[in-house]
Design an enzyme around this catalytic site. Structure first.
Site, PDB file in Angstrom:
ATOM      1  CB  ALA A  19      -0.933   0.008   1.211  1.00 53.47           C
ATOM      2  CB  SER A  22       6.529   3.867   5.223  1.00 51.31           C
ATOM      3  OG  SER A  22       5.923   3.126   6.236  1.00 51.31           O
ATOM      4  N   PRO A  23       6.060   7.215   3.888  1.00 52.85           N
ATOM      5  CG  PRO A  23       4.830   9.194   3.927  1.00 52.85           C
ATOM      6  CD  PRO A  23       4.882   7.818   4.535  1.00 52.85           C
ATOM      7  CG  ASN A  25      10.234   1.846   3.318  1.00 49.53           C
ATOM      8  OD1 ASN A  25      10.764   1.478   2.281  1.00 49.53           O
ATOM      9  ND2 ASN A  25       9.964   1.026   4.316  1.00 49.53           N
ATOM     10  CG  HIS A 128       1.354   1.700   8.307  1.00 44.91           C
ATOM     11  ND1 HIS A 128       1.909   2.936   8.121  1.00 44.91           N
ATOM     12  CD2 HIS A 128       2.343   0.810   8.016  1.00 44.91           C
ATOM     13  CE1 HIS A 128       3.154   2.806   7.735  1.00 44.91           C
ATOM     14  NE2 HIS A 128       3.455   1.525   7.669  1.00 44.91           N
ATOM     15  CD  GLU A 163       9.356   4.807  13.770  1.00 42.24           C
ATOM     16  OE1 GLU A 163       9.462   3.898  12.960  1.00 42.24           O
ATOM     17  OE2 GLU A 163       8.349   5.539  13.837  1.00 42.24           O
ATOM     18  CG  HIS A 231      13.741   2.689  10.861  1.00 37.85           C
ATOM     19  ND1 HIS A 231      12.842   1.751  10.378  1.00 37.85           N
ATOM     20  CD2 HIS A 231      13.016   3.548  11.605  1.00 37.85           C
ATOM     21  CE1 HIS A 231      11.629   2.048  10.809  1.00 37.85           C
ATOM     22  NE2 HIS A 231      11.708   3.133  11.541  1.00 37.85           N
ATOM     23  CG  ASN A 342       5.340  -3.717   1.901  1.00 39.99           C
ATOM     24  OD1 ASN A 342       5.119  -2.614   1.405  1.00 39.99           O
ATOM     25  ND2 ASN A 342       4.418  -4.409   2.544  1.00 39.99           N
ATOM     26  CB  CYS A 348      13.331  -4.751   8.553  1.00 41.10           C
ATOM     27  SG  CYS A 348      13.929  -3.142   8.027  1.00 41.10           S
TER      28      CYS A 348
END
Length: 417
Positions: A19, A22-23, A25, A128, A163, A231, A342, A348
Site C-alpha cells: 500500500a 511509509s513516506p 521508505n 499503520h 521506533e 531507520h 515493502n 528489519c
C-alpha cells in the site's frame, strides 16, 4: 545463566500487501499498488529463520498481529474503510513483521538491576505502525513473562516518536558481557519525517537503568534520511565488538567512532566509503539492513538480502572485505524479496534479545519441528496473492482471520494474543 543472542523474526502476516504507507521508505512507495504474495513472503521469512538455525544460531519468532484491525477503523469512524482507502490500507497492514521496530532491548549485563529490559516502540509517526503497539506489547508480555529475568516497560509517551531497535545498536566484547548502547535519532525538518526522537531514546535508556557513561545518543545524518534511510538500520549495524556502517550514516562519524573506541578499546569499525558504495546504492540494495551475527566458531557472518549480493558495487566491496580476512569472515545471501519490496530487509525482520533461552516462553522459540508446523499452516491457509482492489473483500477478510487463528492454535497460543 547462559546468555546467547536470539533473533526473534516476525512471521509475515496473511494480510501482507503493498500500500506504500511509509513516506521516506523508498522501496515501499516504489511498489505501492502492486500485487503482493503473502504465502511466498511468509515462506521466505521462514526459510531465513531455518537458515539461521542451520548456522547454529538461536532463533525465535513472533506471530502476526490480528488483521484487518477493525478497532482502528471504528476509532476513526471509517466503517469498513470502503470510503477511506488509505485508512483501510492501514488497518490491513502486516508491517508488524518487521520486529526490529517492536521494542528496544537492553540485555541484563548492561542494566542496573541485572534483568533484560524491553520497551515496546510507540511507532507514532505512521498510523499503520502506531496501531501495532498494544498487540505487540501483549505478545512481548507472554514471551518474556519471567519477571525475575525480564522487565517490560510501557511505551514512552506518544508525543515522543520511538521506533525501537531499528535505531539502537549494542556493542560489547561478547553478548554476555557488559556493553555500550548507541541510540540514533533523527533531526526534524528534512525531506522525510525523522522518526526517532532523542528524548524518547533518552527515556528508554533511563527506564532500562543504563550507565549514562555507556549510552551514546548520536544524530543520524540528514543526508542519509533524505536518501531513504528512514531507520538507522538501513545504514549501520553492530554486533559484539564490530560496527559495520556507511561513511555517511551519522551526522558526526568521527565523534561517534571516537566515543565507541574510548569505551570499547577492542572495537572494530568497518566503514564502507561512499566512493565504493554510494549512499543511494547502499539504501537501494539494503547492504546494511543485514544481520551481523556471531557463529558458533566465534567468527562473524553478514546475512544480506539477495539484492545486495546482486549489486555489482556492493558485491565487489564485500568480496574485497572478505579477502582481507577481517572481523566479518562470511557473507550469507538470503531471499526475502517480498519483504524487501515493502521496505524491509533481513535486519528489519528480527528483534535481537540477549537472554538465557530457558527463561523465555518456549512457544516463541523455533526448532525444526516447529518450523515444519508453521510451514504447513502457511502453505494451507495464507493467501497466495493480494491485489490492491482485494482489500475489504469479505471472503479475504475471513481467509486472513482464519489463517492467523490456525497458526495461533497450532502453536498453542491464546486467540486473544
Amino acid at each position: 545463566m547462559a546468555l546467547v543472542e536470539i533473533n526473534f523474526d516476525g512471521i509475515v502476516g496473511p494480510s501482507h500487501n503493498y500500500a506504500g504507507l511509509s513516506p521516506g521508505n523508498l522501496a515501499a512507495t516504489a511498489h505501492a499498488g502492486q500485487v503482493s504474495h503473502p504465502r511466498a513472503a511468509a515462506l521466505q521469512g521462514l526459510a531465513k529463520m531455518r537458515a539461521n538455525l542451520d548456522l547454529g544460531l538461536a532463533q525465535g519468532f513472533f506471530v502476526p498481529l490480528p488483521r484487518p484491525n477493525q478497532g482502528l477503523l471504528d476509532a476513526l469512524g471509517a466503517g469498513d474503510g470502503a470510503e477511506q482507502p488509505h485508512l483501510r490500507a492501514a488497518a490491513w497492514s502486516a508491517s508488524a513483521m518487521w520486529t526490529a521496530n517492536a521494542a528496544t532491548v537492553s540485555p541484563s549485563p548492561d542494566t542496573a538491576d541485572g534483568r533484560c529490559h524491553l520497551t515496546p516502540a510507540n511507532l507514532v509517526t505512521m498510523l499503520h505502525r502506531a496501531e501495532e503497539c498494544p498487540d505487540t506489547s501483549r505478545q512481548l508480555a507472554v514471551a518474556f513473562a519471567n519477571r525475575d529475568h525480564f522487565a517490560l516497560h510501557r511505551p514512552v509517551p506518544a508525543s515522543l516518536g520511538d521506533e525501537g531497535a531499528a535505531n539502537h545498536m549494542r556493542m560489547a566484547p561478547s553478548h554476555g558481557e557488559p556493553g555500550i548502547e548507541i541510540f540514533v535519532y533523527g533531526r526534524p525538518g528534512g525531506r522525510f519525517p525523522a522518526r526517532q526522537n532523542i528524548e524518547a531514546s533518552r527515556a528508554v535508556a533511563r527506564l532500562h537503568g543504563l550507565d549514562p557513561d555507556r549510552a551514546l545518543f548520536v544524530a543520524q545524518a540528514d543526508e542519509a534520511i533524505a536518501a531513504g534511510a528512514f531507520h538507522n538500520d538501513v545504514v549501520a549495524v553492530a554486533n559484539e565488538r564490530v560496527m559495520f556502517a556507511h561513511e555517511r550514516a551519522f551526522a558526526d562519524p568521527d565523534g561517534t567512532f571516537d566515543w565507541i573506541r574510548t569505551r570499547l578499546p577492542e572495537a572494530e569499525i568497518v566503514v564502507v566509503p561512499n566512493s565504493a558504495v554510494s549512499l543511494a546504492e547502499a539504501i537501494r540494495s539494503y547492504l546494511f539492513n543485514a544481520q551481523l551475527v556471531t557463529l558458533p566458531d566465534a567468527t562473524m557472518a553478514l546475512i544480506v538480502p539477495l539484492e545486495a549480493w546482486e549489486s555489482t558495487a556492493v558485491r565487489s566491496w564485500l568480496e574485497t572485505m572478505l579477502a582481507g580476512n577481517g572481523a566479518i569472515r562470511r557473507v550469507v545471501p538470503v531471499d526475502v524479496r517480498e519483504s524487501m519490496a515493502n521496505g524491509g530487509g533481513p535486519a528489519c525482520l528480527r528483534l535481537r534479545v540477549v537472554a538465557d533461552p530457558a527463561t523465555i516462553d518456549p512457544r516463541f522459540l523455533l526448532d525444526a519441528a516447529t518450523a515444519e508446523r508453521i510451514e504447513e499452516v502457511i502453505a494451507m491457509t495464507w493467501p497466495e496473492a493480494i491485489a490492491p482492489g482485494d482489500l475489504g473483500a469479505p471472503a479475504l477478510v475471513r481467509k486472513i482471520v482464519n489463517a492467523r487463528l490456525s497458526l495461533i492454535e497450532t502453536l498453542g497460543l491464546s486467540e486473544d494474543l
